[in-house]
Motif scaffolding. Structure first.
Motif, mmCIF file in Angstrom:
data_model
loop_
_atom_site.group_PDB
_atom_site.id
_atom_site.type_symbol
_atom_site.label_atom_id
_atom_site.label_comp_id
_atom_site.label_asym_id
_atom_site.label_seq_id
_atom_site.Cartn_x
_atom_site.Cartn_y
_atom_site.Cartn_z
ATOM 1 N N HIS A 143 -23.766 -23.535 34.519
ATOM 2 C CA HIS A 143 -25.104 -23.544 35.114
ATOM 3 C C HIS A 143 -25.687 -24.938 35.309
ATOM 4 O O HIS A 143 -26.221 -25.240 36.364
ATOM 5 N N ARG A 146 -23.706 -26.836 37.983
ATOM 6 C CA ARG A 146 -24.044 -26.324 39.314
ATOM 7 C C ARG A 146 -25.406 -26.869 39.770
ATOM 8 O O ARG A 146 -25.600 -27.190 40.943
ATOM 9 N N SER A 147 -26.336 -26.968 38.849
ATOM 10 C CA SER A 147 -27.660 -27.482 39.183
ATOM 11 C C SER A 147 -27.582 -28.951 39.608
ATOM 12 O O SER A 147 -28.176 -29.349 40.615
ATOM 13 N N ASP A 149 -24.975 -30.506 40.771
ATOM 14 C CA ASP A 149 -24.217 -30.507 42.026
ATOM 15 C C ASP A 149 -25.112 -30.134 43.208
ATOM 16 O O ASP A 149 -25.283 -30.897 44.155
ATOM 17 N N ARG A 150 -25.695 -28.957 43.137
ATOM 18 C CA ARG A 150 -26.449 -28.409 44.272
ATOM 19 C C ARG A 150 -27.834 -29.029 44.424
ATOM 20 O O ARG A 150 -28.236 -29.407 45.524
ATOM 21 N N ASN A 151 -28.588 -29.130 43.325
ATOM 22 C CA ASN A 151 -30.000 -29.487 43.413
ATOM 23 C C ASN A 151 -30.275 -30.981 43.420
ATOM 24 O O ASN A 151 -31.402 -31.390 43.714
ATOM 25 N N LYS A 154 -25.903 -32.792 46.178
ATOM 26 C CA LYS A 154 -25.799 -32.261 47.544
ATOM 27 C C LYS A 154 -27.145 -32.291 48.256
ATOM 28 O O LYS A 154 -27.202 -32.498 49.467
ATOM 29 N N PHE A 155 -28.227 -32.097 47.526
ATOM 30 C CA PHE A 155 -29.567 -32.198 48.109
ATOM 31 C C PHE A 155 -29.771 -33.569 48.746
ATOM 32 O O PHE A 155 -30.432 -33.693 49.771
ATOM 33 N N ARG A 159 -21.475 -35.307 49.333
ATOM 34 C CA ARG A 159 -20.467 -34.246 49.374
ATOM 35 C C ARG A 159 -19.170 -34.789 49.907
ATOM 36 O O ARG A 159 -19.202 -35.684 50.721
ATOM 37 N N PRO A 160 -18.070 -34.290 49.447
ATOM 38 C CA PRO A 160 -17.948 -33.223 48.458
ATOM 39 C C PRO A 160 -18.251 -33.723 47.047
ATOM 40 O O PRO A 160 -18.167 -34.918 46.765
ATOM 41 N N TRP A 163 -15.674 -31.388 40.306
ATOM 42 C CA TRP A 163 -15.946 -31.317 38.874
ATOM 43 C C TRP A 163 -14.669 -31.471 38.078
ATOM 44 O O TRP A 163 -13.617 -30.988 38.465
#
Length: 192
Positions: A143, A146-147, A149-151, A154-155, A159-160, A163
Motif C-alpha cells: 500500500h 503504491r502510494s 508510486d502513483r500519488n 507518477k503524479f 515513469r516508469p 519496485w
C-alpha cells in the motif's frame, strides 16, 4: 550513459545500514556501467516538516530544496532507497519529499487541473523490510509503495517506476542481503 540520482532515504545518520550498502552497490554497478551518479543522503540534511498549507504554498523554501531540485532536474533516473517503517516511508523521507516535490517544480496546477513537470525521468524504488516481501506485496498490497508510486512519482510525470522489495532484511544468515546487493549492482549497471 545515464545521469542517475540516488536518494538515500534511511533517516539514521549514526551508522551505516543495509540501505546504505544497497545504495553503494547500486552506485558501484552504475559507475561500472559508465553512468554518472549523484547521491543525496537525507539523514545528513536539515529537513524541516511542513506544518501548514501556507508553508506548503509559500515560496520560502528551506536551503536543501535548490540543490535537491537541481539534482532531480539533471537526472534521467531516480533511485529511492529506504526501509519500511510502520508500514510506510520513514517520516524524514516523507518530509524531504514534501519539501522538494513542490508545486512549481514537480507539477503545475491551473484551472484545467494538474500538469506533471518531471516527464522523461524514470525511477527505481528499493524498499527493505523485516517481514517477508511476499507478505507486504500480497497481504498488505504494498500500500505505501503504491502510494509513493502513483500519488507522488507518477503524479509528477516520472515513469516508469519499478519496485524492488527486500523482505527478511534482518536474515541472520545474510544470504538474502548478499543476493540483494548483487541484484542492486546489476540494476545499477543497467540504470534500471
Amino acid at each position: 550513459m545515464t545521469d542517475i540520482l540516488i536518494i538515500q532515504g534511511h533517516p539514521d545518520a549514526s551508522e551505516p545500514h543495509l540501505c546504505h550498502a544497497i545504495a553503494q552497490a547500486y552506485r558501484a554497478g552504475a559507475e561500472a556501467g559508465g553512468h554518472q551518479v549523484t547521491v543525496i543522503d537525507i539523514a545528513q540534511q536539515d529537513v524541516p516538516f511542513l506544518r501548514s498549507q501556507a508553508q506548503w504554498e509559500g515560496s520560502d523554501l528551506p536551503p536543501l530544496c535548490a540543490p535537491a531540485q537541481a539534482a532531480i532536474l539533471a537526472a534521467e533516473h531516480l533511485v529511492l532507497v529506504y526501509p519500511l517503517w510502520m508500514g510506510d516511508v520513514p517520516a524524514l523521507l516523507k518530509a524531504w519529499i514534501e519539501q522538494v516535490f513542490r508545486k512549481g517544480f514537480a507539477f503545475e496546477m491551473d484551472r484545467r487541473g494538474w500538469h506533471p513537470a518531471l516527464k522523461g525521468k524514470s525511477a527505481r524504488v528499493i524498499v527493505t523490510m523485516g517481514m517477508p516481501g511476499f507478505a507486504y506485496r500480497w497481504f498488505f498490497f504494498a500500500h505505501s509503495l503504491r502510494s509513493l508510486d502513483r500519488n507522488i512519482l507518477k503524479f509528477c510525470g516520472i515513469r516508469p517506476v519499478r519496485w524492488s522489495i527486500l523482505g527478511n532484511a534482518e536474515d541472520p544468515s545474510r544470504r538474502a542481503q548478499t543476493r540483494f546487493l548483487a541484484k542492486a549492482r546489476k540494476l545499477g549497471m543497467r540504470a534500471r
